[in-house]
Design a protein around this motif. Sequence first.
Motif, PDB file in Angstrom:
ATOM      1  N   ILE A   1      24.428  27.487  16.187  1.00 23.55           N
ATOM      2  CA  ILE A   1      25.624  28.363  16.565  1.00 23.55           C
ATOM      3  C   ILE A   1      26.851  27.734  15.611  1.00 23.55           C
ATOM      4  O   ILE A   1      26.893  26.400  15.997  1.00 23.55           O
ATOM      5  CB  ILE A   1      25.886  28.634  18.196  1.00 23.55           C
ATOM      6  N   ALA A   2      27.580  28.418  15.300  1.00 20.03           N
ATOM      7  CA  ALA A   2      28.737  28.004  14.395  1.00 20.03           C
ATOM      8  C   ALA A   2      29.864  28.242  15.630  1.00 20.03           C
ATOM      9  O   ALA A   2      30.406  29.145  16.052  1.00 20.03           O
ATOM     10  CB  ALA A   2      29.077  28.872  13.454  1.00 20.03           C
ATOM     11  N   ALA A   3      30.265  26.898  15.951  1.00 20.16           N
ATOM     12  CA  ALA A   3      31.164  26.721  16.996  1.00 20.16           C
ATOM     13  C   ALA A   3      32.860  26.618  16.836  1.00 20.16           C
ATOM     14  O   ALA A   3      33.437  26.413  17.837  1.00 20.16           O
ATOM     15  CB  ALA A   3      30.839  25.458  17.877  1.00 20.16           C
ATOM     16  N   GLU A   4      33.039  26.735  15.372  1.00 17.97           N
ATOM     17  CA  GLU A   4      34.298  26.043  15.015  1.00 17.97           C
ATOM     18  C   GLU A   4      35.509  27.025  15.976  1.00 17.97           C
ATOM     19  O   GLU A   4      36.274  26.419  16.302  1.00 17.97           O
ATOM     20  CB  GLU A   4      34.715  26.208  13.615  1.00 17.97           C
ATOM     21  N   ASP A   5      35.294  28.334  15.892  1.00 21.69           N
ATOM     22  CA  ASP A   5      36.445  29.162  16.594  1.00 21.69           C
ATOM     23  C   ASP A   5      35.957  29.611  18.068  1.00 21.69           C
ATOM     24  O   ASP A   5      36.690  30.004  18.578  1.00 21.69           O
ATOM     25  CB  ASP A   5      36.398  30.394  15.933  1.00 21.69           C
ATOM     26  N   LYS A   6      35.008  29.041  18.642  1.00 22.65           N
ATOM     27  CA  LYS A   6      34.449  29.310  19.882  1.00 22.65           C
ATOM     28  C   LYS A   6      34.868  28.004  20.979  1.00 22.65           C
ATOM     29  O   LYS A   6      34.797  28.394  21.978  1.00 22.65           O
ATOM     30  CB  LYS A   6      33.298  29.751  19.876  1.00 22.65           C
ATOM     31  N   LEU A   7      34.712  27.040  20.250  1.00 23.05           N
ATOM     32  CA  LEU A   7      34.673  25.621  21.316  1.00 23.05           C
ATOM     33  C   LEU A   7      36.186  25.645  21.783  1.00 23.05           C
ATOM     34  O   LEU A   7      37.022  25.570  21.358  1.00 23.05           O
ATOM     35  CB  LEU A   7      34.486  24.469  20.263  1.00 23.05           C
ATOM     36  N   VAL A   8      36.199  25.067  23.092  1.00 22.31           N
ATOM     37  CA  VAL A   8      36.859  24.788  24.199  1.00 22.31           C
ATOM     38  C   VAL A   8      36.891  23.388  24.590  1.00 22.31           C
ATOM     39  O   VAL A   8      36.103  23.064  25.078  1.00 22.31           O
ATOM     40  CB  VAL A   8      37.348  26.153  24.883  1.00 22.31           C
ATOM     41  N   ASP A   9      38.161  22.632  24.340  1.00 23.85           N
ATOM     42  CA  ASP A   9      37.964  21.360  24.939  1.00 23.85           C
ATOM     43  C   ASP A   9      38.574  21.374  26.291  1.00 23.85           C
ATOM     44  O   ASP A   9      39.527  22.139  26.573  1.00 23.85           O
ATOM     45  CB  ASP A   9      39.114  20.314  24.196  1.00 23.85           C
ATOM     46  N   CYS A  10      37.496  20.999  27.159  1.00 20.64           N
ATOM     47  CA  CYS A  10      38.029  21.283  28.883  1.00 20.64           C
ATOM     48  C   CYS A  10      39.022  20.215  29.199  1.00 20.64           C
ATOM     49  O   CYS A  10      39.336  20.507  30.358  1.00 20.64           O
ATOM     50  CB  CYS A  10      36.623  21.162  29.509  1.00 20.64           C
ATOM     51  N   GLY A  11      39.272  19.312  28.635  1.00 17.94           N
ATOM     52  CA  GLY A  11      40.428  18.386  28.909  1.00 17.94           C
ATOM     53  C   GLY A  11      39.849  17.165  29.841  1.00 17.94           C
ATOM     54  O   GLY A  11      40.948  16.778  30.590  1.00 17.94           O
ATOM     55  N   TYR A  12      38.870  17.116  29.941  1.00 17.03           N
ATOM     56  CA  TYR A  12      38.509  15.912  30.738  1.00 17.03           C
ATOM     57  C   TYR A  12      37.079  15.294  30.206  1.00 17.03           C
ATOM     58  O   TYR A  12      36.533  15.782  29.244  1.00 17.03           O
ATOM     59  CB  TYR A  12      38.103  16.278  32.263  1.00 17.03           C
ATOM     60  N   HIS A  13      36.976  14.076  30.700  1.00 19.60           N
ATOM     61  CA  HIS A  13      35.736  13.279  30.196  1.00 19.60           C
ATOM     62  C   HIS A  13      35.202  12.708  31.464  1.00 19.60           C
ATOM     63  O   HIS A  13      35.613  12.417  32.557  1.00 19.60           O
ATOM     64  CB  HIS A  13      36.005  12.397  29.148  1.00 19.60           C
ATOM     65  N   ASN A  14      33.945  12.143  31.355  1.00 16.22           N
ATOM     66  CA  ASN A  14      33.034  11.652  32.287  1.00 16.22           C
ATOM     67  C   ASN A  14      32.837  10.298  31.783  1.00 16.22           C
ATOM     68  O   ASN A  14      32.727   9.831  30.673  1.00 16.22           O
ATOM     69  CB  ASN A  14      31.709  12.178  32.488  1.00 16.22           C
ATOM     70  N   ARG A  15      32.655   9.269  32.683  1.00 16.86           N
ATOM     71  CA  ARG A  15      32.310   8.004  32.467  1.00 16.86           C
ATOM     72  C   ARG A  15      30.927   7.704  33.268  1.00 16.86           C
ATOM     73  O   ARG A  15      31.126   7.691  34.379  1.00 16.86           O
ATOM     74  CB  ARG A  15      33.212   6.650  32.568  1.00 16.86           C
ATOM     75  N   PHE A  16      30.026   7.069  32.552  1.00 21.69           N
ATOM     76  CA  PHE A  16      28.714   6.882  33.388  1.00 21.69           C
ATOM     77  C   PHE A  16      28.055   5.566  32.731  1.00 21.69           C
ATOM     78  O   PHE A  16      28.019   5.269  31.604  1.00 21.69           O
ATOM     79  CB  PHE A  16      27.771   8.221  33.516  1.00 21.69           C
ATOM     80  N   GLU A  17      27.270   5.139  33.550  1.00 20.39           N
ATOM     81  CA  GLU A  17      26.212   4.135  33.228  1.00 20.39           C
ATOM     82  C   GLU A  17      25.334   4.403  32.282  1.00 20.39           C
ATOM     83  O   GLU A  17      24.650   5.361  32.798  1.00 20.39           O
ATOM     84  CB  GLU A  17      25.866   3.268  34.485  1.00 20.39           C
ATOM     85  N   ILE A  18      24.964   3.615  31.317  1.00 21.84           N
ATOM     86  CA  ILE A  18      23.932   4.053  30.167  1.00 21.84           C
ATOM     87  C   ILE A  18      22.486   3.580  31.207  1.00 21.84           C
ATOM     88  O   ILE A  18      22.600   2.396  31.386  1.00 21.84           O
ATOM     89  CB  ILE A  18      24.234   3.362  29.035  1.00 21.84           C
ATOM     90  N   LEU A  19      21.746   4.442  31.169  1.00 20.60           N
ATOM     91  CA  LEU A  19      20.362   3.988  31.713  1.00 20.60           C
ATOM     92  C   LEU A  19      19.654   2.864  30.991  1.00 20.60           C
ATOM     93  O   LEU A  19      19.867   3.022  29.793  1.00 20.60           O
ATOM     94  CB  LEU A  19      19.398   5.238  31.778  1.00 20.60           C
ATOM     95  N   PRO A  20      18.960   2.047  31.580  1.00 21.95           N
ATOM     96  CA  PRO A  20      18.424   0.665  30.842  1.00 21.95           C
ATOM     97  C   PRO A  20      17.725   1.067  29.704  1.00 21.95           C
ATOM     98  O   PRO A  20      17.415   0.495  28.908  1.00 21.95           O
ATOM     99  CB  PRO A  20      17.514   0.102  32.205  1.00 21.95           C
ATOM    100  N   ALA A  21      16.946   2.363  30.185  1.00 24.14           N
ATOM    101  CA  ALA A  21      15.871   2.748  29.174  1.00 24.14           C
ATOM    102  C   ALA A  21      16.815   3.107  27.738  1.00 24.14           C
ATOM    103  O   ALA A  21      15.892   3.099  26.799  1.00 24.14           O
ATOM    104  CB  ALA A  21      15.192   3.955  29.381  1.00 24.14           C
ATOM    105  N   TRP A  22      17.823   3.404  27.638  1.00 20.51           N
ATOM    106  CA  TRP A  22      18.645   3.694  26.380  1.00 20.51           C
ATOM    107  C   TRP A  22      19.603   2.587  26.005  1.00 20.51           C
ATOM    108  O   TRP A  22      20.056   2.767  24.912  1.00 20.51           O
ATOM    109  CB  TRP A  22      19.394   4.906  26.798  1.00 20.51           C
ATOM    110  N   ARG A  23      19.634   1.371  26.606  1.00 13.26           N
ATOM    111  CA  ARG A  23      20.615   0.380  26.437  1.00 13.26           C
ATOM    112  C   ARG A  23      20.313  -0.386  25.067  1.00 13.26           C
ATOM    113  O   ARG A  23      21.364  -0.713  24.497  1.00 13.26           O
ATOM    114  CB  ARG A  23      20.833  -0.687  27.481  1.00 13.26           C
ATOM    115  N   ALA A  24      19.223  -0.433  24.560  1.00 11.50           N
ATOM    116  CA  ALA A  24      19.003  -1.069  23.423  1.00 11.50           C
ATOM    117  C   ALA A  24      19.670  -0.687  22.167  1.00 11.50           C
ATOM    118  O   ALA A  24      19.763  -0.879  21.242  1.00 11.50           O
ATOM    119  CB  ALA A  24      17.226  -1.157  23.227  1.00 11.50           C
TER     120      ALA A  24
END
Length: 147
Positions: free
Chosen positions: A61-84
Amino acid sequence: MNQNYKRPESVLVVIHTRSGEVLLLERQQPPGYWQSVTGSLGWDEEPLAAAIREVAEETGIAAEDKLVDCGYHNRFEILPAWRARYAPDVTVNTEYVFQIELAEKVPISLNPDEHRRAEWLPAKVAALQASSYTNQAAIERLVLGKR
């Protein structure tokens, strides 16, 4: 900033129709892991550019004209399986949330290296099926109107 590792910032893009169907993608690894469009920011990339790139790479999907920034972000712990993938002292990721609302479902062109299949699901079902709690919460907030 150690560019030998992944940047601990990513995007989450919830793609849905006006009638409340949400696109979910099943990852190749691990099987059974369902998500909206996601992806890490490159070291020299802004969140909006990463969201546009990831939507194109993962869905076609070409998103340039459709994408909306929702104005918030999440912070979460990186699962041990992905930390490397991250620098040794990195344990938390920041995820910027975006959405795309489409008039109706569109065909999806999957990247077979990343995803097994795509499904358009009713928002309530998608919120239950999404594997990540931040993805579930984004669907509930953006499509179902729960805060």
